[in-house]
Scaffold this motif. Sequence first.
Motif, PDB file in Angstrom:
ATOM      1  N   THR A  57       0.822  -1.213   0.000  1.00  0.00           N
ATOM      2  CA  THR A  57       0.000   0.000   0.000  1.00  0.00           C
ATOM      3  C   THR A  57       0.850   1.254   0.000  1.00  0.00           C
ATOM      4  O   THR A  57       0.634   2.171  -0.811  1.00  0.00           O
ATOM      5  N   VAL A  58       1.831   1.335   0.899  1.00  0.00           N
ATOM      6  CA  VAL A  58       2.609   2.575   1.011  1.00  0.00           C
ATOM      7  C   VAL A  58       3.492   2.781  -0.218  1.00  0.00           C
ATOM      8  O   VAL A  58       3.642   3.907  -0.710  1.00  0.00           O
ATOM      9  N   MET A  59       4.077   1.710  -0.727  1.00  0.00           N
ATOM     10  CA  MET A  59       4.965   1.851  -1.879  1.00  0.00           C
ATOM     11  C   MET A  59       4.183   2.247  -3.136  1.00  0.00           C
ATOM     12  O   MET A  59       4.580   3.174  -3.861  1.00  0.00           O
ATOM     13  N   THR A  60       3.109   1.556  -3.419  1.00  0.00           N
ATOM     14  CA  THR A  60       2.361   1.866  -4.642  1.00  0.00           C
ATOM     15  C   THR A  60       1.693   3.231  -4.560  1.00  0.00           C
ATOM     16  O   THR A  60       1.612   3.947  -5.569  1.00  0.00           O
ATOM     17  N   SER A  61       1.237   3.636  -3.373  1.00  0.00           N
ATOM     18  CA  SER A  61       0.614   4.954  -3.223  1.00  0.00           C
ATOM     19  C   SER A  61       1.631   6.066  -3.439  1.00  0.00           C
ATOM     20  O   SER A  61       1.380   7.029  -4.185  1.00  0.00           O
ATOM     21  N   ALA A  62       2.789   5.942  -2.805  1.00  0.00           N
ATOM     22  CA  ALA A  62       3.811   6.977  -2.946  1.00  0.00           C
ATOM     23  C   ALA A  62       4.336   7.046  -4.374  1.00  0.00           C
ATOM     24  O   ALA A  62       4.507   8.133  -4.949  1.00  0.00           O
ATOM     25  N   LEU A 102      12.857   4.253 -10.768  1.00  0.00           N
ATOM     26  CA  LEU A 102      13.843   3.435 -10.062  1.00  0.00           C
ATOM     27  C   LEU A 102      14.421   4.190  -8.877  1.00  0.00           C
ATOM     28  O   LEU A 102      14.526   3.652  -7.760  1.00  0.00           O
ATOM     29  N   LEU A 103      14.793   5.448  -9.094  1.00  0.00           N
ATOM     30  CA  LEU A 103      15.319   6.266  -7.984  1.00  0.00           C
ATOM     31  C   LEU A 103      14.238   6.480  -6.927  1.00  0.00           C
ATOM     32  O   LEU A 103      14.517   6.447  -5.723  1.00  0.00           O
ATOM     33  N   GLY A 104      13.011   6.699  -7.374  1.00  0.00           N
ATOM     34  CA  GLY A 104      11.912   6.869  -6.422  1.00  0.00           C
ATOM     35  C   GLY A 104      11.675   5.626  -5.593  1.00  0.00           C
ATOM     36  O   GLY A 104      11.398   5.705  -4.394  1.00  0.00           O
ATOM     37  N   THR A 105      11.796   4.463  -6.234  1.00  0.00           N
ATOM     38  CA  THR A 105      11.638   3.203  -5.504  1.00  0.00           C
ATOM     39  C   THR A 105      12.680   3.079  -4.401  1.00  0.00           C
ATOM     40  O   THR A 105      12.365   2.688  -3.270  1.00  0.00           O
ATOM     41  N   VAL A 106      13.927   3.432  -4.731  1.00  0.00           N
ATOM     42  CA  VAL A 106      15.001   3.366  -3.733  1.00  0.00           C
ATOM     43  C   VAL A 106      14.738   4.353  -2.593  1.00  0.00           C
ATOM     44  O   VAL A 106      14.843   4.010  -1.405  1.00  0.00           O
ATOM     45  N   ALA A 107      14.362   5.583  -2.951  1.00  0.00           N
ATOM     46  CA  ALA A 107      14.158   6.619  -1.932  1.00  0.00           C
ATOM     47  C   ALA A 107      12.962   6.290  -1.035  1.00  0.00           C
ATOM     48  O   ALA A 107      13.053   6.363   0.195  1.00  0.00           O
ATOM     49  N   VAL A 108      11.844   5.935  -1.656  1.00  0.00           N
ATOM     50  CA  VAL A 108      10.642   5.620  -0.867  1.00  0.00           C
ATOM     51  C   VAL A 108      10.868   4.365  -0.037  1.00  0.00           C
ATOM     52  O   VAL A 108      10.476   4.293   1.140  1.00  0.00           O
ATOM     53  N   GLY A 109      11.525   3.351  -0.629  1.00  0.00           N
ATOM     54  CA  GLY A 109      11.819   2.127   0.112  1.00  0.00           C
ATOM     55  C   GLY A 109      12.713   2.382   1.308  1.00  0.00           C
ATOM     56  O   GLY A 109      12.487   1.837   2.399  1.00  0.00           O
ATOM     57  N   ALA A 110      13.740   3.230   1.127  1.00  0.00           N
ATOM     58  CA  ALA A 110      14.628   3.561   2.245  1.00  0.00           C
ATOM     59  C   ALA A 110      13.882   4.290   3.345  1.00  0.00           C
ATOM     60  O   ALA A 110      14.104   4.058   4.543  1.00  0.00           O
ATOM     61  N   ALA A 124       9.968  -5.785  -3.485  1.00  0.00           N
ATOM     62  CA  ALA A 124       9.014  -6.442  -4.381  1.00  0.00           C
ATOM     63  C   ALA A 124       7.865  -5.505  -4.742  1.00  0.00           C
ATOM     64  O   ALA A 124       7.416  -5.472  -5.900  1.00  0.00           O
ATOM     65  N   ALA A 125       7.403  -4.717  -3.770  1.00  0.00           N
ATOM     66  CA  ALA A 125       6.338  -3.749  -4.055  1.00  0.00           C
ATOM     67  C   ALA A 125       6.826  -2.681  -5.025  1.00  0.00           C
ATOM     68  O   ALA A 125       6.061  -2.194  -5.869  1.00  0.00           O
ATOM     69  N   GLY A 126       8.108  -2.305  -4.911  1.00  0.00           N
ATOM     70  CA  GLY A 126       8.679  -1.360  -5.862  1.00  0.00           C
ATOM     71  C   GLY A 126       8.694  -1.923  -7.271  1.00  0.00           C
ATOM     72  O   GLY A 126       8.444  -1.207  -8.249  1.00  0.00           O
ATOM     73  N   VAL A 127       8.990  -3.222  -7.397  1.00  0.00           N
ATOM     74  CA  VAL A 127       8.949  -3.887  -8.708  1.00  0.00           C
ATOM     75  C   VAL A 127       7.527  -3.858  -9.255  1.00  0.00           C
ATOM     76  O   VAL A 127       7.317  -3.636 -10.459  1.00  0.00           O
ATOM     77  N   ALA A 129       5.251  -1.561  -8.640  1.00  0.00           N
ATOM     78  CA  ALA A 129       4.981  -0.190  -9.080  1.00  0.00           C
ATOM     79  C   ALA A 129       5.673   0.115 -10.402  1.00  0.00           C
ATOM     80  O   ALA A 129       5.097   0.758 -11.288  1.00  0.00           O
ATOM     81  N   LEU A 130       6.912  -0.346 -10.545  1.00  0.00           N
ATOM     82  CA  LEU A 130       7.639  -0.134 -11.797  1.00  0.00           C
ATOM     83  C   LEU A 130       6.951  -0.880 -12.945  1.00  0.00           C
ATOM     84  O   LEU A 130       6.795  -0.341 -14.054  1.00  0.00           O
ATOM     85  N   GLY A 131       6.538  -2.103 -12.674  1.00  0.00           N
ATOM     86  CA  GLY A 131       5.815  -2.864 -13.693  1.00  0.00           C
ATOM     87  C   GLY A 131       4.505  -2.203 -14.075  1.00  0.00           C
ATOM     88  O   GLY A 131       4.134  -2.169 -15.256  1.00  0.00           O
ATOM     89  N   ASN A 132       3.801  -1.638 -13.084  1.00  0.00           N
ATOM     90  CA  ASN A 132       2.557  -0.929 -13.381  1.00  0.00           C
ATOM     91  C   ASN A 132       2.819   0.271 -14.281  1.00  0.00           C
ATOM     92  O   ASN A 132       2.013   0.596 -15.156  1.00  0.00           O
ATOM     93  N   GLY A 133       3.953   0.944 -14.041  1.00  0.00           N
ATOM     94  CA  GLY A 133       4.308   2.082 -14.880  1.00  0.00           C
ATOM     95  C   GLY A 133       4.550   1.664 -16.315  1.00  0.00           C
ATOM     96  O   GLY A 133       4.036   2.275 -17.251  1.00  0.00           O
ATOM     97  N   LEU A 134       5.339   0.609 -16.509  1.00  0.00           N
ATOM     98  CA  LEU A 134       5.599   0.119 -17.857  1.00  0.00           C
ATOM     99  C   LEU A 134       4.321  -0.416 -18.506  1.00  0.00           C
ATOM    100  O   LEU A 134       4.125  -0.281 -19.718  1.00  0.00           O
ATOM    101  N   ALA A 135       3.462  -1.007 -17.691  1.00  0.00           N
ATOM    102  CA  ALA A 135       2.206  -1.525 -18.229  1.00  0.00           C
ATOM    103  C   ALA A 135       1.305  -0.411 -18.736  1.00  0.00           C
ATOM    104  O   ALA A 135       0.410  -0.657 -19.560  1.00  0.00           O
TER     105      ALA A 135
END
Length: 411
Positions: A57-62, A102-110, A124-127, A129-135
């Motif tokens: 929830t937090v990763m995909t929302s951010a 990718l940078l956002g995933t690292v920053a939000v994940g940290a 995994a949640a970052g992956v 979100a990235l997949g949703n973006g490419l989709a």
Amino acid sequence: MAELVADPVPATRPGVRALARNSAIAAGAVVANGLLSAAILALCTKLGQTAEVGAYTVMTSALAFVLIFLSGGSALLYLNGTEEQRALVRSQWMIVVVPGLLLGTVAVGAFYATRGYGIGALTAAGVVALGNGLATLQQTDFNRRMRFLASAVLICTSKAVSLVMVLLGVPLTVALATAGLAQLLAGELVLGKHGSLRADLLRGLSWRRAFEGYRSSRHLFGYSLGELYVARFGTLVLSVVASPAVMGSFGAIVTAYQAIGGVVQSALQVPMVARARSRLGIEQTAHPAGFSVAVALACAVPMAAAVAILAPFLTDTVLSLPQREASTWLAVFMLALPCLAVTRAVLFNWIGDGHYSRATKAIGIVAGLLTVAVAVAVPLWGPLGTAGATAAAEAAALAVILAVMARRRAA
């Protein structure tokens, strides 16, 4: 000019029945996907995977906010623009958006890792979100080619596979990431040489073209930002004056309203794409503006009436919300739905016709009226005020837009 609008899709002449069928498929896919998502989340909660749900929830929302600020209105331009504009969008995504995600995933994940969330689940949640973006680009390719059934099958199959994986004990984020990546691969295989994510995508990329992509989609960025503002502003203001307990119940209500609105807007994308294809010369056929309004009313009015009537059962029995007045909030939100549907039908027609600036100004009217209504109603009536402000703003905006259209036709 011909090379700017060329498209590999052969010219076709879909009639109203074909458009209606595709609208039903697009809306049904959203409904099915939503039900599968709800089943997955309910199952994960029952299995004790609340940490996985939290990380997802937090990763995909951010990252949803990161994506919209990085991509702007490029997804809409990719759907409705010329082939040259689509090439600009590809440079924009490959050079700016994907690295930024990718940078956002690292920053939000940290950030969330320091607050007790598991690094593995966040990754995994970052992956996901990235997949949703490419989709997003891949989904646009399917829609532009009017392949709504194939898209629906891919999306729902991916979510069903995720459900099976969770049943077999796979963590939620890993299941969603694995199925999502498989969906991307399957989608490219179905699209063949015309898929957006193929190796030849890297040809012709440049920073100049990426910045030109931002310039070309600037009006649609305003539109996308306006839609996000309209969807979130009332909730953000309410969160300042309401308790966490109230916000928990209200969050369930507003999520339901937005999900139903998403079904309507998915159906409206079909006539929008048809109008864009006709404008670009991909197919030579007329699409009456009234068709979109008919689709909007056919979707919104029955759903709004059914949900309003069933509101006490939905809030008390299904959702088990502690606030008894939650059913009233939901019913008032349903008053906004038909107005939202007709307004978006008009705006989507304009976007399909290439009138991006006009659509952006119109969503600005909705945002402005909502700001005034929320500022007055929320401090006085709390959640009910938020729902009422939404309904009032959507109704007033529809009246203004229809009045402007009537005056323009009379001039």
